[in-house]
Design a protein around this motif. Structure first.
Motif, PDB file in Angstrom:
ATOM      1  N   ARG A 127       0.854  -1.186   0.000  1.00 56.15           N
ATOM      2  CA  ARG A 127       0.000   0.000   0.000  1.00 56.15           C
ATOM      3  C   ARG A 127       0.895   1.242   0.000  1.00 56.15           C
ATOM      4  O   ARG A 127       2.017   1.232   0.525  1.00 56.15           O
TER       5      ARG A 127
ATOM      6  N   ASN B  35     -11.535  12.344   0.663  1.00 56.69           N
ATOM      7  CA  ASN B  35     -10.754  11.350   1.412  1.00 56.69           C
ATOM      8  C   ASN B  35     -10.311  11.921   2.753  1.00 56.69           C
ATOM      9  O   ASN B  35     -10.437  11.269   3.796  1.00 56.69           O
TER      10      ASN B  35
ATOM     11  N   LEU C  67     -16.481  10.971  -3.692  1.00 52.79           N
ATOM     12  CA  LEU C  67     -15.743  10.462  -2.526  1.00 52.79           C
ATOM     13  C   LEU C  67     -14.292  10.124  -2.855  1.00 52.79           C
ATOM     14  O   LEU C  67     -13.463   9.989  -1.967  1.00 52.79           O
ATOM     15  N   ARG C  68     -13.991   9.957  -4.175  1.00 50.83           N
ATOM     16  CA  ARG C  68     -12.630   9.563  -4.550  1.00 50.83           C
ATOM     17  C   ARG C  68     -11.633  10.726  -4.510  1.00 50.83           C
ATOM     18  O   ARG C  68     -10.435  10.498  -4.624  1.00 50.83           O
TER      19      ARG C  68
ATOM     20  N   ARG D 295      -1.433  -1.183  -6.474  1.00 55.57           N
ATOM     21  CA  ARG D 295      -2.682  -1.287  -7.225  1.00 55.57           C
ATOM     22  C   ARG D 295      -3.598  -0.139  -6.821  1.00 55.57           C
ATOM     23  O   ARG D 295      -3.781   0.099  -5.610  1.00 55.57           O
ATOM     24  N   GLY D 296      -4.151   0.538  -7.784  1.00 53.51           N
ATOM     25  CA  GLY D 296      -4.998   1.670  -7.435  1.00 53.51           C
ATOM     26  C   GLY D 296      -5.655   2.279  -8.651  1.00 53.51           C
ATOM     27  O   GLY D 296      -5.925   1.578  -9.629  1.00 53.51           O
ATOM     28  N   TRP D 297      -5.872   3.586  -8.565  1.00 53.28           N
ATOM     29  CA  TRP D 297      -6.572   4.283  -9.632  1.00 53.28           C
ATOM     30  C   TRP D 297      -5.738   5.496 -10.070  1.00 53.28           C
ATOM     31  O   TRP D 297      -5.050   6.104  -9.246  1.00 53.28           O
TER      32      TRP D 297
ATOM     33  N   SER E 149      -8.336   1.924 -13.321  1.00 53.96           N
ATOM     34  CA  SER E 149      -7.666   1.155 -12.256  1.00 53.96           C
ATOM     35  C   SER E 149      -6.498   0.411 -12.872  1.00 53.96           C
ATOM     36  O   SER E 149      -6.572  -0.066 -14.006  1.00 53.96           O
TER      37      SER E 149
ATOM     38  N   LEU F 257     -13.220  12.259   5.185  1.00 51.85           N
ATOM     39  CA  LEU F 257     -13.672  10.962   5.706  1.00 51.85           C
ATOM     40  C   LEU F 257     -12.685  10.401   6.734  1.00 51.85           C
ATOM     41  O   LEU F 257     -13.084   9.765   7.711  1.00 51.85           O
ATOM     42  N   LYS F 258     -11.402  10.670   6.519  1.00 49.03           N
ATOM     43  CA  LYS F 258     -10.416  10.156   7.485  1.00 49.03           C
ATOM     44  C   LYS F 258     -10.456  10.948   8.795  1.00 49.03           C
ATOM     45  O   LYS F 258     -10.253  10.377   9.867  1.00 49.03           O
TER      46      LYS F 258
ATOM     47  N   ARG G 210      -3.596   6.683  -6.808  1.00 44.24           N
ATOM     48  CA  ARG G 210      -4.149   6.664  -5.447  1.00 44.24           C
ATOM     49  C   ARG G 210      -4.650   5.252  -5.147  1.00 44.24           C
ATOM     50  O   ARG G 210      -5.116   4.553  -6.052  1.00 44.24           O
ATOM     51  N   ASP G 211      -4.530   4.830  -3.910  1.00 44.61           N
ATOM     52  CA  ASP G 211      -5.044   3.500  -3.530  1.00 44.61           C
ATOM     53  C   ASP G 211      -5.833   3.554  -2.222  1.00 44.61           C
ATOM     54  O   ASP G 211      -6.151   2.526  -1.642  1.00 44.61           O
ATOM     55  N   GLY G 212      -6.181   4.745  -1.777  1.00 52.86           N
ATOM     56  CA  GLY G 212      -6.966   4.863  -0.537  1.00 52.86           C
ATOM     57  C   GLY G 212      -6.077   5.112   0.663  1.00 52.86           C
ATOM     58  O   GLY G 212      -6.495   5.725   1.637  1.00 52.86           O
TER      59      GLY G 212
END
Lengths: 450, 450
Positions: free
Chosen positions: B6, B130, B124-125, B21-23, B70, B133-134, B39-41
């Motif tokens: 990550r 982000n 939300l992306r 892995r991400g977008w 993705s 939300l965090k 980005r992957d979160g």
């Protein structure tokens, strides 16, 4: 200056004079001594009042005190002469804070469940209900800790949802400023959207079912946690469910020993909840059920239904009810994962098994001891075209799912998740026969109060 | 064998070849280089693909990749040559996982709020959402940690309630198997019952208001935490609210530095959230408002309402709206507690001030910077007779409160508590102008989807 302490800290005050504030839970007395069991939410302590120490007047107050009177007791903390880790109070003084007006409705005699449920606001004061609530708290906390410690972000799903996606018969409906809104049955679709943003997410909140069923496993309002993970497949989903469940049960065993003892739970059964959980395919589960059927048939003990019909042999395509889940799980001493169900039994969003298109990449975790399904989940369909076909095949209103289809239009990825029902998990870990005691104020078919 | 990691763990892999892995979040390119922001979160990383390293074919894939595709990127982790703590990826290979079908609706250009809200599942992306939300997650977690670490037991209050105790105009109603049920506006009465059992409790869940108001502070569905403590008085309640709020804001400052930076929050203002908070009586607050009025009057700047009426001088008995709260709180650099409101402004269950029976032992905590009331609470009436009078005076249906009156019949004790609204707290700590971005899927007067 008095030192006010909570009962669970008495071990730190042996030899000191402290004050406890709480409620009278139980009492027995002789001519010279009154033994007051006082509870304050953190524990129960025995306070021993001696006539010679506190005088006739205070002794009479103690001796006549009614159950559930609130009081303040000051006394010296002593270690119990025989029981290790138990402490008591040698009373120096006491005073009533709130008397009992009339008679406390819940006496030590046996009450029916309906009576106790009508007095749920008072029933919660019992040692047993205290223990269940504390186990529930530990379970909720350990669920959150697990996901928080594994890089998940909490994303609360909405309660009001705009569409009755799968028929309205089990949905609660409300007027939403002129529109119809429905109370959520699952946050999954929203968790999927959030997983495409944050990778690993979970939602955790109340969910609702308007089912007319009256079983020991159903509530109208229950709490569910639903993790969802981008780039995870069915194998990863099963591994996550296993690791998670082992952690949660382990936390209860570690931190709620006292409560499990009060509940007379056989903790050996819970200690067996260790990975790896057996994983069996749906078709193997059907075979187990068929063998059990064959055995009953050969011994002449087939079940005859109330309408006179005799049970038939289980076959591919059958769904599992509580009875089937009990038969399947009873072969194992720990939770068992059943995977790859017929797609016809599962919702439209499940991904098909690429090796057998009759099957959905879904899985359920069945708890031991007949507690049935506590986790259900699987890998989601990530291809736009297949998902569109699924919506059509299930005759769902396409428009309502346009936003959900967007998740497959803009950088779709393999992903999976599951839902765990809190109340069933509490019932199982506490060893309860019914979910109604697993939530502070249960809502069931015939129960909306207090 | 590829090592999948990550983005937030890249610092542990400098010099290694790993796979992300991400977008695709953003991209810029020249003839020889493509800079992919992935980005992957867990974070965003810049992956640098050089034509000479990956060849023309793969370079073309990278160069033409659409926003939100993705993908999987493999490359060597390098520390950024200039920015400390920033890492990048020297791309060795990459592959598309899910292409973008059509055009991603949210382009870098400015969109209106309605458009973004219609695409909330995609919005939300964004980096900003982000971050919010965090921060929300950190606030929820710190709230729970605070109470869990201070001996409180979580007692989830029910969502379905049987009675429309204070009029139905702001309640959502549903058919509950033939009865009427209402969605909860507060778990307080249930928390009080639980506090008589467990001493210190909190409930934490969604609550609902069907108000027709469309302000930057109101949602139809919002989350509230409500602690309740037996044997606590108003002073204890204010001390608890202060200690709790200092802790929550401190946790956000400690653990969400990056997110506050993304949100361009002036953290100096949050660092001032330290005890003791100023405590002023309602009557002092009225004096502040009167002084402000007098100043406006003398300078000829009194507010004229749309109906032509001129504002009148504030007086004892007035309730505070958003404007008044802003005036009061703007005199302080940290939250201010206003206490002892006129009883006429408060609900039936507030205890009267023994020193002035016109006043209720209630308190509100007003956040700085015009964010208004984030906490409301107080000491509850613990005497049966007074509570019965209150129910009568407020013309409430006595029968619906019999169970609540039981708490004063069977060992009543002084007790107090409060409620904190999560979304307003998120708006304040993040410095947002509206609560609609503080919850993943907001529900407002005109918004029920997606």
């Amino acid at each position: 200056m008095e030192t006010i302490v909570r009962i669970d800290t008495l071990r730190d005050h042996v030899g000191e004079t402290v004050t406890i504030r709480g409620w009278l839970y139980n009492k027995r007395s002789s001519k010279k001594l009154v033994f007051l069991e006082v509870r304050d939410g953190s524990g129960i302590v025995q306070a021993i009042a001696s006539r010679s120490d506190i005088g006739d007047e205070l002794f009479a107050v103690a001796d006549h005190m009614a159950q559930e009177t609130s009081l303040s007791v000051t006394g010296e903390v002593r270690a119990h002469p025989k029981q290790e880790g138990v402490f008591e109070l040698a009373v120096k003084s006491l005073s009533v804070i709130g008397a009992v007006i009339g008679e406390y409705p819940i006496s030590p005699k046996d009450h029916g469940t309906d009576f106790l449920m009508d007095h749920r606001h008072l029933w919660l004061r019992s040692r047993r209900q205290n223990a269940i609530l504390k186990v529930r708290h530990e379970i909720v906390k350990s669920i959150r800790d697990y996901f928080d410690n594994h890089g998940f972000t909490l994303v609360d799903a909405p309660i009001f949802t705009p569409n009755a996606c799968e028929g309205t018969s089990t949905l609660f409906e409300t007027d939403y400023h002129g529109d119809k809104a429905y109370l959520t049955q699952s946050g999954q679709l929203y968790s999927e959207a959030a997983a495409m943003s944050l990778g690993k997410v979970y939602c955790f909140g109340p969910t609702f079912r308007a089912e007319k069923s009256k079983t020991r496993r159903h509530l109208a309002e229950f709490w569910m946690v639903e993790p969802e993970v981008a780039f995870m497949d069915l194998d990863g989903d099963m591994a996550l469910a296993e690791d998670f469940l082992v952690y949660v049960v382990g936390r209860v065993l570690e931190n709620r020993k006292e409560e499990l003892k009060i509940l007379e739970r056989d903790t050996k059964l819970l200690e067996r909840v260790q990975g790896p959980f057996p994983r069996i395919r749906y078709e193997e589960a059907i075979k187990v059920l068929q063998d059990a059927y064959d055995l009953r048939k050969s011994s002449g003990t087939l079940v005859v239904q109330s309408d006179g019909a005799v049970e038939r042999r289980p076959e591919f395509g059958d769904d599992f009810g509580a009875d089937e889940e009990t038969v399947i799980s009873s072969a194992y001493d720990r939770p068992v994962i059943v995977h790859r169900y017929p797609a016809s039994l599962k919702a439209f969003y499940f991904k098909r098994d690429p090796e057998d298109s009759r099957l959905a990449l879904g899985m359920d975790v069945l708890a031991p001891e007949g507690y049935g399904e506590i986790i259900g989940g699987g890998q989601r369909e990530d291809l736009l075209e297949n998902l569109e076909k699924g919506i059509e095949a299930h005759k769902l209103p396409r428009e309502a799912f346009e936003w959900y289809l967007d998740l497959r239009r803009y950088g779709s990825v393999p992903h999976a998740g599951f839902g765990l029902g809190v109340e069933r998990t509490v019932a199982w870990t506490c060893g309860l026969g019914h979910v109604r005691e697993t939530i502070p104020f249960p809502r069931m078919l015939n129960r909306l109060g207090p």
